[in-house]
Design an enzyme around this catalytic site. Structure first.
Site, PDB file in Angstrom:
ATOM      1  N   LYS A  80       0.862  -1.188   0.000  1.00 24.67           N
ATOM      2  CA  LYS A  80       0.000   0.000   0.000  1.00 24.67           C
ATOM      3  C   LYS A  80       0.888   1.225   0.000  1.00 24.67           C
ATOM      4  O   LYS A  80       1.962   1.235   0.609  1.00 24.67           O
ATOM      5  CB  LYS A  80      -0.881   0.015   1.258  1.00 24.67           C
ATOM      6  N   ASP A 115      -7.135   4.822  -4.740  1.00 23.30           N
ATOM      7  CA  ASP A 115      -7.720   4.471  -3.439  1.00 23.30           C
ATOM      8  C   ASP A 115      -8.367   5.780  -2.948  1.00 23.30           C
ATOM      9  O   ASP A 115      -8.511   6.731  -3.731  1.00 23.30           O
ATOM     10  CB  ASP A 115      -6.625   3.957  -2.483  1.00 23.30           C
ATOM     11  N   GLY A 180     -24.547   3.665   3.575  1.00 23.46           N
ATOM     12  CA  GLY A 180     -23.693   4.277   2.553  1.00 23.46           C
ATOM     13  C   GLY A 180     -24.106   3.857   1.158  1.00 23.46           C
ATOM     14  O   GLY A 180     -23.907   2.703   0.763  1.00 23.46           O
ATOM     15  N   VAL A 181     -24.720   4.789   0.427  1.00 27.08           N
ATOM     16  CA  VAL A 181     -25.119   4.473  -0.952  1.00 27.08           C
ATOM     17  C   VAL A 181     -24.288   5.338  -1.910  1.00 27.08           C
ATOM     18  O   VAL A 181     -24.807   6.126  -2.689  1.00 27.08           O
ATOM     19  CB  VAL A 181     -26.646   4.634  -1.180  1.00 27.08           C
ATOM     20  N   GLY A 182     -22.981   5.171  -1.813  1.00 24.57           N
ATOM     21  CA  GLY A 182     -22.051   5.833  -2.731  1.00 24.57           C
ATOM     22  C   GLY A 182     -21.884   4.963  -3.966  1.00 24.57           C
ATOM     23  O   GLY A 182     -22.825   4.313  -4.420  1.00 24.57           O
ATOM     24  N   VAL A 184     -20.389   2.038  -4.533  1.00 21.37           N
ATOM     25  CA  VAL A 184     -20.700   0.607  -4.382  1.00 21.37           C
ATOM     26  C   VAL A 184     -22.138   0.416  -3.880  1.00 21.37           C
ATOM     27  O   VAL A 184     -22.915  -0.348  -4.459  1.00 21.37           O
ATOM     28  CB  VAL A 184     -19.718  -0.090  -3.407  1.00 21.37           C
ATOM     29  N   ASP A 203     -27.438   7.376   4.532  1.00 19.36           N
ATOM     30  CA  ASP A 203     -26.194   8.003   4.068  1.00 19.36           C
ATOM     31  C   ASP A 203     -26.151   9.404   4.651  1.00 19.36           C
ATOM     32  O   ASP A 203     -27.201  10.027   4.850  1.00 19.36           O
ATOM     33  CB  ASP A 203     -26.158   8.055   2.525  1.00 19.36           C
ATOM     34  N   ALA A 238     -19.862   2.066   3.816  1.00 20.88           N
ATOM     35  CA  ALA A 238     -19.388   3.453   3.955  1.00 20.88           C
ATOM     36  C   ALA A 238     -17.988   3.481   4.561  1.00 20.88           C
ATOM     37  O   ALA A 238     -17.009   3.754   3.860  1.00 20.88           O
ATOM     38  CB  ALA A 238     -20.366   4.247   4.809  1.00 20.88           C
ATOM     39  N   SER A 259     -19.405  -3.814   1.695  1.00 21.85           N
ATOM     40  CA  SER A 259     -18.160  -3.565   0.964  1.00 21.85           C
ATOM     41  C   SER A 259     -17.075  -2.858   1.767  1.00 21.85           C
ATOM     42  O   SER A 259     -15.912  -2.853   1.351  1.00 21.85           O
ATOM     43  CB  SER A 259     -18.447  -2.719  -0.283  1.00 21.85           C
TER      44      SER A 259
HETATM   45  P1  NAD Z   1     -18.001   6.263  -1.820  1.00 24.20           P
HETATM   46  O1  NAD Z   1     -17.206   7.348  -1.194  1.00 24.20           O
HETATM   47  O2  NAD Z   1     -18.470   6.400  -3.229  1.00 24.20           O
HETATM   48  O3  NAD Z   1     -19.301   5.960  -0.931  1.00 24.20           O
HETATM   49  C1  NAD Z   1     -19.312   5.972   0.450  1.00 24.20           C
HETATM   50  C2  NAD Z   1     -20.670   6.543   0.887  1.00 24.20           C
HETATM   51  O4  NAD Z   1     -20.768   6.443   2.299  1.00 24.20           O
HETATM   52  C3  NAD Z   1     -20.840   8.019   0.520  1.00 24.20           C
HETATM   53  O5  NAD Z   1     -22.082   8.222  -0.140  1.00 24.20           O
HETATM   54  C4  NAD Z   1     -20.807   8.709   1.890  1.00 24.20           C
HETATM   55  O6  NAD Z   1     -21.623   9.890   1.936  1.00 24.20           O
HETATM   56  C5  NAD Z   1     -21.352   7.625   2.786  1.00 24.20           C
HETATM   57  N1  NAD Z   1     -21.038   7.798   4.201  1.00 24.20           N
HETATM   58  C6  NAD Z   1     -19.909   8.310   4.759  1.00 24.20           C
HETATM   59  N2  NAD Z   1     -20.025   8.313   6.110  1.00 24.20           N
HETATM   60  C7  NAD Z   1     -21.231   7.773   6.392  1.00 24.20           C
HETATM   61  C8  NAD Z   1     -21.922   7.489   7.603  1.00 24.20           C
HETATM   62  N3  NAD Z   1     -21.390   7.770   8.797  1.00 24.20           N
HETATM   63  N4  NAD Z   1     -23.149   6.932   7.543  1.00 24.20           N
HETATM   64  C9  NAD Z   1     -23.713   6.639   6.340  1.00 24.20           C
HETATM   65  N5  NAD Z   1     -23.105   6.898   5.156  1.00 24.20           N
HETATM   66  C10 NAD Z   1     -21.879   7.448   5.187  1.00 24.20           C
HETATM   67  O7  NAD Z   1     -17.114   4.950  -1.642  1.00 24.20           O
HETATM   68  P2  NAD Z   1     -17.329   3.544  -2.383  1.00 24.20           P
HETATM   69  O8  NAD Z   1     -16.356   3.426  -3.496  1.00 24.20           O
HETATM   70  O9  NAD Z   1     -18.780   3.312  -2.603  1.00 24.20           O
HETATM   71  O10 NAD Z   1     -16.800   2.568  -1.234  1.00 24.20           O
HETATM   72  C11 NAD Z   1     -17.600   2.244  -0.115  1.00 24.20           C
HETATM   73  C12 NAD Z   1     -16.784   1.405   0.856  1.00 24.20           C
HETATM   74  O11 NAD Z   1     -16.366   0.209   0.194  1.00 24.20           O
HETATM   75  C13 NAD Z   1     -15.503   2.087   1.359  1.00 24.20           C
HETATM   76  O12 NAD Z   1     -15.263   1.664   2.681  1.00 24.20           O
HETATM   77  C14 NAD Z   1     -14.421   1.521   0.444  1.00 24.20           C
HETATM   78  O13 NAD Z   1     -13.150   1.525   1.072  1.00 24.20           O
HETATM   79  C15 NAD Z   1     -14.932   0.108   0.240  1.00 24.20           C
HETATM   80  N6  NAD Z   1     -14.444  -0.503  -0.993  1.00 24.20           N
HETATM   81  C16 NAD Z   1     -14.682   0.056  -2.199  1.00 24.20           C
HETATM   82  C17 NAD Z   1     -14.210  -0.527  -3.362  1.00 24.20           C
HETATM   83  C18 NAD Z   1     -14.455   0.078  -4.724  1.00 24.20           C
HETATM   84  O14 NAD Z   1     -14.156  -0.589  -5.706  1.00 24.20           O
HETATM   85  N7  NAD Z   1     -15.011   1.270  -4.821  1.00 24.20           N
HETATM   86  C19 NAD Z   1     -13.482  -1.745  -3.294  1.00 24.20           C
HETATM   87  C20 NAD Z   1     -13.280  -2.333  -2.041  1.00 24.20           C
HETATM   88  C21 NAD Z   1     -13.758  -1.696  -0.897  1.00 24.20           C
END
Ligand code: NAD
Length: 356
Positions: A80, A115, A180-182, A184, A203, A238, A259
């Protein structure tokens, strides 16, 4: 504890400090275990409060990458890179190029890409200096948005949970609470809604919940209240550390499958879930879809989206195996997963004694 003692305690091989005053680059690259192949791990850029916090993150995250790669059987080790700085203020094309030169200097010991705090476009600059950049935008030969396979892998993991707990992988009529509905979480919600699952979402970003609720018909709850939702599966998508002493007693679910990385605040929280009869899908397995896609870019015969989908689908089988082993050995799923990975690394180590 000094750096060497910490490395020895966690099993790290190497830590590299990279400094370029001209561009302001201050990066720490940690290699955990390269038995199974070169180090593969994203580059995280955050305004760490101090160097100690950055080092701690690099050590913890690189170890996680060793386990993730071995769990889904891709031929990479754990590494990393963390960059100390505010990605909105300090990230410049020159800084990313300087990082690229350090990566190139490692001659293939490290492959890195996006990342938290970095985007595929940032690495277009690094790739001018290094052949060892992954996850570039599609127009630069990369494999595109990693959240697509990640969400698919989590969905397959939930089907494995359903198979193990209820005897059929169908999620229709099951209630899933997504934190968390970002990138993923939103994709996962769409997939589950199409299957007829009942969704509850939360979220801190109001626009994100509104968008996903409109698309999927999900019920919305306050971000603080999501731990208390009565549901079949709780899906942390999230933040890390969400399964802890405060939240675990509040959970009203049969399983946790989401996730987010590093969901267990401490290892002992895996045991606590097990004790309460909550099935935990180990995070580094269920969220490995993105890693599978990035690793596939480096496949000796070239990348192949069908293979990525096939291997991501296999998260279902890997989790069923872990759930079975957890029952047979009477240990938490988190421990069953760690044991499987450690056995795999030991087997590879023995294999590599054969000179090629
Ligand atoms: P993202 O930033 O697009 O989405 C995260 C969401 O969580 C955002 O909408 C944010 O507003 C919300 N959030 C933050 N704090 C919060 C809280 N306290 N309560 C509720 N919602 C909250 O990130 P992502 O790419 O969707 O990734 C989500 C998670 O999955 C992260 O932990 C990331 O490390 C992990 N992950 C992602 C991937 C990938 O390919 N994107 C791969 C492996 C792991």
């Amino acid at each position: 504890m000094g750096v060497f003692d910490r490395m020895a305690a966690m099993g790290h091989e190497q830590v590299v400090f990279c400094c370029d005053p001209d561009t302001g680059l201050r990066a720490i690259i940690a290699f955990h275990d390269t038995t199974r192949g070169p180090g593969l791990g994203g580059t995280r850029m955050l305004p760490y409060p101090d160097e100690e916090a950055a080092l701690e993150d690099a050590l913890r995250l690189s170890r996680g990458m060793t386990y993730k790669s071995a769990a889904v059987d891709v031929d990479f080790g754990g590494a990393k890179c963390v960059v100390i700085g505010d990605p909105h203020r300090d990230k410049t094309p020159e800084l990313m190029r300087a990082l690229g030169r350090f990566v190139e200097g490692m001659r293939g010991r490290l492959y890195t890409g996006t990342d938290v705090g970095t985007y595929p476009e940032d690495f277009v600059h690094s790739a001018r200096e290094s052949r060892f950049i992954v996850g570039l935008p599609v127009e630069y030969g990369g494999s595109g948005d990693s959240s697509v396979p990640t969400a698919f892998g989590v969905y397959m993991g939930m089907r494995a949970v359903a198979r193990h707990l209820w005897g059929a992988e169908d999620l229709a009529g099951r209630t899933v609470a997504i934190q968390g509905v970002g990138k993923v979480g939103a994709k996962l919600a769409r997939e589950l809604a199409a299957d007829g699952a009942r969704l509850v979402i939360a979220d801190v970003d109001g626009a994100a919940v509104e968008r996903t609720a409109a698309e999927t018909g999900a019920q919305v709850v306050d971000a603080q209240a999501v731990f208390d939702v009565e549901c079949d599966i709780f899906a942390p998508c999230a933040l890390g550390g969400v399964l802890n002493d405060d939240t675990i007693p509040r959970l009203r679910c049969r399983a946790v499958a989401g996730s987010a990385n590093n969901q267990l605040a401490e290892e002992r929280h895996g045991l606590e879930l097990h004790r309460r009869g909550i099935l935990y899908a180990p995070d580094y397995i269920i969220n490995a879809g993105g890693l599978i896609q990035v690793a596939d870019e480096l496949h000796p015969h070239g990348p192949n989206p069908e293979r990525v989908r096939h291997r991501t689908q296999a998260i279902y089988d890997i989790l069923l195996l872990i759930f079975r082993r957890s029952v047979e050995l009477g240990v938490p799923t988190s421990e069953a997963a760690d044991r499987l990975v450690e056995e795999r690394i030991a087997r590879t180590f023995r294999l590599k004694r054969i000179r090629t």
